[in-house]
Design an enzyme around this catalytic site. Structure first.
Site, PDB file in Angstrom:
ATOM      1  N   ILE A 235      17.075 -15.420  -4.482  1.00 62.29           N
ATOM      2  CA  ILE A 235      17.623 -15.444  -3.129  1.00 62.29           C
ATOM      3  C   ILE A 235      17.554 -13.996  -2.666  1.00 62.29           C
ATOM      4  O   ILE A 235      18.014 -13.081  -3.353  1.00 62.29           O
ATOM      5  CB  ILE A 235      19.059 -16.012  -3.086  1.00 62.29           C
ATOM      6  CG1 ILE A 235      19.596 -16.043  -1.637  1.00 62.29           C
ATOM      7  CG2 ILE A 235      20.016 -15.282  -4.004  1.00 62.29           C
ATOM      8  CD1 ILE A 235      20.910 -16.811  -1.488  1.00 62.29           C
ATOM      9  N   SER A 236      16.923 -13.765  -1.519  1.00 58.75           N
ATOM     10  CA  SER A 236      16.639 -12.404  -1.070  1.00 58.75           C
ATOM     11  C   SER A 236      17.907 -11.614  -0.779  1.00 58.75           C
ATOM     12  O   SER A 236      18.964 -12.171  -0.464  1.00 58.75           O
ATOM     13  CB  SER A 236      15.763 -12.427   0.191  1.00 58.75           C
ATOM     14  OG  SER A 236      14.472 -12.872  -0.104  1.00 58.75           O
ATOM     15  N   GLN A 237      17.776 -10.307  -0.864  1.00 58.36           N
ATOM     16  CA  GLN A 237      18.840  -9.385  -0.489  1.00 58.36           C
ATOM     17  C   GLN A 237      19.226  -9.643   0.980  1.00 58.36           C
ATOM     18  O   GLN A 237      18.350  -9.810   1.826  1.00 58.36           O
ATOM     19  CB  GLN A 237      18.309  -7.964  -0.648  1.00 58.36           C
ATOM     20  CG  GLN A 237      19.251  -6.865  -0.246  1.00 58.36           C
ATOM     21  CD  GLN A 237      18.594  -5.489  -0.321  1.00 58.36           C
ATOM     22  OE1 GLN A 237      17.424  -5.373  -0.710  1.00 58.36           O
ATOM     23  NE2 GLN A 237      19.327  -4.473   0.050  1.00 58.36           N
TER      24      GLN A 237
ATOM     25  N   ARG B 244      27.048 -17.623   2.031  1.00 56.68           N
ATOM     26  CA  ARG B 244      25.964 -17.339   1.084  1.00 56.68           C
ATOM     27  C   ARG B 244      26.329 -17.806  -0.326  1.00 56.68           C
ATOM     28  O   ARG B 244      25.441 -18.184  -1.103  1.00 56.68           O
ATOM     29  CB  ARG B 244      25.661 -15.832   1.086  1.00 56.68           C
ATOM     30  CG  ARG B 244      24.397 -15.437   0.291  1.00 56.68           C
ATOM     31  CD  ARG B 244      24.065 -13.974   0.478  1.00 56.68           C
ATOM     32  NE  ARG B 244      22.810 -13.597  -0.172  1.00 56.68           N
ATOM     33  CZ  ARG B 244      22.704 -12.767  -1.193  1.00 56.68           C
ATOM     34  NH1 ARG B 244      23.796 -12.184  -1.694  1.00 56.68           N
ATOM     35  NH2 ARG B 244      21.528 -12.475  -1.710  1.00 56.68           N
TER      36      ARG B 244
END
Length: 218
Positions: free
Chosen positions: A66-68, A40
């Site tokens: 950027i999503s959790q 990530r």
């Protein structure tokens, strides 16, 4: 240019993140394995890279995030991706979620509304050697030229479920989309059980950036 290194420290942090996601209720081992596999931190600006394995969303520019990781895992688990599924993603963003779908064996079609973000992510995914079909445009209209899709995933908060997306879903297919106002949404899972019939399941308590476009927020 950011140097792409995946160290033992990064791998250890990913393993800890996966353990955290498992505790929070993520059950799909395939999804957890994909998150454990994909670095990530590659998708982060160098100023934020130390935060890459926190279970939080972070800005990526152009008003997007950027999503959790929990949200990525939750949406992906709901989608029930099988190898060779044709999956349409609305909201490419950094390319992280699309790359998770790719690792699960999907044929990924992804569309991004913000041109600068689209161009940057297109170059970056080529650098990573991740192959998928990237498009620039209004994701609320879907991508009719490549329809129908086995699965459709929307990664921004929508005011409604765009009818075009339901129409482009195969019978037996699954659409996952957060629906609500600009600050809080309910995750909606739609299963298309017939040409004009759907089943709907809802999960409350999610927050995404707004979905932009004709059937999104303007």
């Amino acid at each position: 240019m950011l140097k792409l290194e995946d160290t033992y420290l990064h791998k250890g942090k990913r393993k800890a993140l996966v353990a955290e996601l498992r505790k929070k209720g993520i059950k799909s081992e395939r999804v957890l394995h994909a998150i454990n596999t994909l670095p990530r931190h590659f998708f982060f600006d160098s100023a934020l890279i130390s935060h890459a394995y926190e279970d939080k969303a972070f800005p990526i520019g152009e008003g997007q995030t950027i999503s959790q990781p929990y949200t990525v895992a939750f949406q992906t688990e709901l989608l029930e991706v099988k190898p060779d599924d044709k999956v349409l993603e609305i909201g490419t963003g950094s390319g992280y979620q699309a790359s998770i779908l790719h690792l699960l064996g999907a044929q990924v079609y992804t569309i991004e509304y913000q041109k600068k973000l689209f161009e940057a992510t297109q170059k970056f995914l080529k650098r990573l050697g991740i192959e998928m079909h990237l498009f620039y445009g209004d994701g609320t209209a879907g991508l009719p030229a490549s329809a129908p899709y086995d699965k459709i995933l929307v990664t921004a908060g929508a005011p409604i479920v765009p009818e075009a997306l339901v129409q482009q879903l195969k019978v037996g297919g699954i659409l996952v989309i957060p629906v609500g106002d600009r600050s809080l949404q309910t995750m909606v899972k739609i299963v298309k059980t017939g040409p004009n019939k759907i089943e709907r399941e809802e999960f409350a308590g999610f927050a995404f950036v707004p979905l932009l476009g004709k059937d999104g927020w303007r």
